[in-house]
Structures are given as structure tokens and as C-alpha cells.
Design an enzyme around this catalytic site. Structure first.
Site, PDB file in Angstrom:
ATOM      1  N   ASP A  35       0.790  -1.238   0.000  1.00 16.29           N
ATOM      2  CA  ASP A  35       0.000   0.000   0.000  1.00 16.29           C
ATOM      3  C   ASP A  35       0.822   1.288   0.000  1.00 16.29           C
ATOM      4  OD1 ASP A  35       0.899   0.206   2.693  1.00 16.29           O
ATOM      5  OD2 ASP A  35      -0.884  -0.840   3.429  1.00 16.29           O
ATOM      6  N   HIS A  95       6.805  -7.223  -1.406  1.00 19.58           N
ATOM      7  CA  HIS A  95       5.766  -7.759  -2.277  1.00 19.58           C
ATOM      8  C   HIS A  95       5.308  -6.762  -3.332  1.00 19.58           C
ATOM      9  CE1 HIS A  95       4.827 -10.710   1.212  1.00 19.58           C
ATOM     10  NE2 HIS A  95       5.768 -11.167   0.432  1.00 19.58           N
ATOM     11  N   SER A 127       2.725 -11.728  11.917  1.00 15.49           N
ATOM     12  CA  SER A 127       2.892 -12.900  12.776  1.00 15.49           C
ATOM     13  C   SER A 127       4.367 -13.191  12.927  1.00 15.49           C
ATOM     14  CB  SER A 127       2.189 -14.103  12.152  1.00 15.49           C
ATOM     15  OG  SER A 127       2.752 -15.279  12.666  1.00 15.49           O
ATOM     16  N   GLU A 183      -1.976  -9.488  18.682  1.00 16.74           N
ATOM     17  CA  GLU A 183      -2.175 -10.724  19.423  1.00 16.74           C
ATOM     18  C   GLU A 183      -0.840 -11.391  19.727  1.00 16.74           C
ATOM     19  OE1 GLU A 183      -4.530 -12.790  16.620  1.00 16.74           O
ATOM     20  OE2 GLU A 183      -6.368 -11.748  17.190  1.00 16.74           O
TER      21      GLU A 183
END
Ligand SMILES: [Zn+2]
Length: 244
Positions: free
Chosen positions: A100, A115, A188, A214
Site C-alpha cells: 500500500d 511484495h 505474525s 495478538e
């Protein structure tokens, strides 16, 4: 908890989808994404570009307007501010999995896009001389073709089944070799490339930190520290840019 920036001379920051979440950019994968996981893997695969390039464009072309509509958030801005505040001898590299370009829009200078960048279009023919160019069109109706060689044009992103190009890959490896601070944000800590990069940083003797919403599903011992919460809250505090 604040990082003392003066202690580090070679800083590598890896960012993933979690850093763009607060900008309102839905990740294209997962339950909140625009597309189902299996659709992304199908339409976003290198095979689709060969056989059904209209699917490639439907998927990635359709992400252009949402990307144009969002702004960098406090996490992007904190990293840009931090980079700008470093001394000339301190090296700083952002390695992003995001397509982005929000880091650059926030003002970050040294960014490697693993990417690619969704807002760029390039020729699908690797030997063609057409340079990748900025392109805001979704090309939803018609697959564009190259004005030089006539091949199908494609979004300048790494598709499923494709490898990360050699240059970004090499730049990251080189930066990790003598890195003394490694931060992974909104990604992650368990899957590649984060898992590999943190190991590389660990070998180099770096301090390694994960900032994520998380906790890791199972601990990755290569991360010495973990700060949980939304990146746009945790980062300004951790980097001390909220003081300014
Ligand atoms: Zn071409």
C-alpha cells in the site's frame, strides 16, 4: 517502555498488514477482507496471470481505489518521525510486506517493498524494457497490454507462486547481517518471512522485538520481547515519538 534510539546503529523494521489496519485498509485476506482466502490464492496466483489475467486485475486492480482512499496512521507516522530523528551514522531500513506504500506516504525514506506496490503497473514480459509506472486505474473492464511488446500488463506485486525479487531479498539479508535492533510490527512472528528474518537478526546479536495485536500462537524464542496492542498505540510510545 521506551527504546533509547541512541543505542543502535543498524535498525531493521519489518511491517505487515497489522500496521495498515488502523488506516481502515482491510487486508485482502482473512474473514474481514474483501476476498476469501481461497479466492485470493486462486486469482492472485501467477497461473491466473497466464490463463485469466482479467482475474488478476479484478483482484489487485480493485484494491487501488481503497488504497488511494486511506491515509497513513500514527504507527506509520511514528516510524517516519523516528527515522528522521536518527543521527547520520545510524542506518535504518523498513522492510514491508504491504503493497500500500503507506510508509512512503508517511514520510519514511528507506523502505524495501518485499511484495511490490499495488499502485504500479509493469509488463508481464520480464525481458521487456517498459519501466514499471504509477497507475491508478483498476482495469476492471479490459486487461491492458504493453505499448512496447504487446504482452499483458500486470500489477507490480508479487503473486502467489512467485518469489520475492532478488533485489529486495538481497537488501534485507544484507541489512540483517549487522543489525543491532530488529522490530517486527503487525505481522505474525511465526510465518516467513518474519520468522526467518528474526532468526537472522538474532544471529547478528540484535535486540529483537515483536509488536502485534495478538500474542504469538506459540512462542518464537528468537523474539526477546513482545509488546501487545494496536501498532498505532504501541509504537508512538515505544519509539518515544509521542513526546514531541
Ligand atoms: Zn512489454
Amino acid at each position: 517502555m521506551r527504546l533509547d534510539r541512541s543505542q543502535y546503529s543498524r535498525i531493521v523494521v519489518l511491517t505487515g498488514a497489522g500496521i495498515s489496519a488502523a488506516s481502515g485498509l482491510r487486508t485482502y485476506r482473512g474473514p474481514d477482507g474483501v476476498w476469501e482466502e481461497h479466492e485470493v490464492e486462486k486469482y492472485g496466483h501467477a497461473d491466473a496471470l497466464v490463463n485469466r489475467p482479467e482475474d488478476t486485475w479484478r483482484l489487485f486492480g480493485g484494491m487501488r481505489q481503497p488504497v488511494l482512499n486511506v491515509k497513513p496512521n500514527a504507527a506509520h507516522l511514528a516510524l517516519a518521525q523516528w527515522e528522521a530523528s536518527l543521527a547520520p551514522h545510524q542506518e535504518f531500513l523498513i522492510v514491508t510486506q504491504n503493497v500500500d506504500a503507506l510508509h512512503q506516504r508517511a514520510g519514511s525514506k528507506n523502505v524495501v517493498e518485499l511484495h511490490g506496490n499495488i499502485m504500479f503497473t509493469k509488463c508481464s514480459n520480464p525481458t521487456c524494457s517498459l519501466q514499471a509506472y504509477r497507475d491508478e486505474h483498476a482495469h476492471a473492464d479490459k486487461v491492458p497490454t504493453c505499448p512496447i511488446c504487446g504482452s499483458v500488463l500486470r500489477p507490480d506485486v508479487v503473486l502467489f507462486g512467485e518469489e520475492i525479487p532478488a533485489l529486495p531479498s538481497w537488501t534485507v539479508k544484507r541489512a540483517l547481517r549487522d543489525c543491532d535492533l530488529f522490530l517486527a510490527i503487525g505481522t505474525s512472528g511465526l510465518v516467513t518471512p518474519a520468522a526467518n528474518y528474526v532468526r537472522g537478526a538474532e544471529y547478528a546479536g540484535a535486540r529483537t522485538i515483536l509488536v502485534n495485536l495478538e500474542p504469538m500462537a506459540r512462542p518464537n524464542p528468537a523474539f526477546q520481547e513482545q509488546y501487545l496492542g494496536p501498532a498505532e498505540k504501541v509504537l508512538p510510545e515505544l519509539l518515544g515519538t509521542d513526546e514531541a
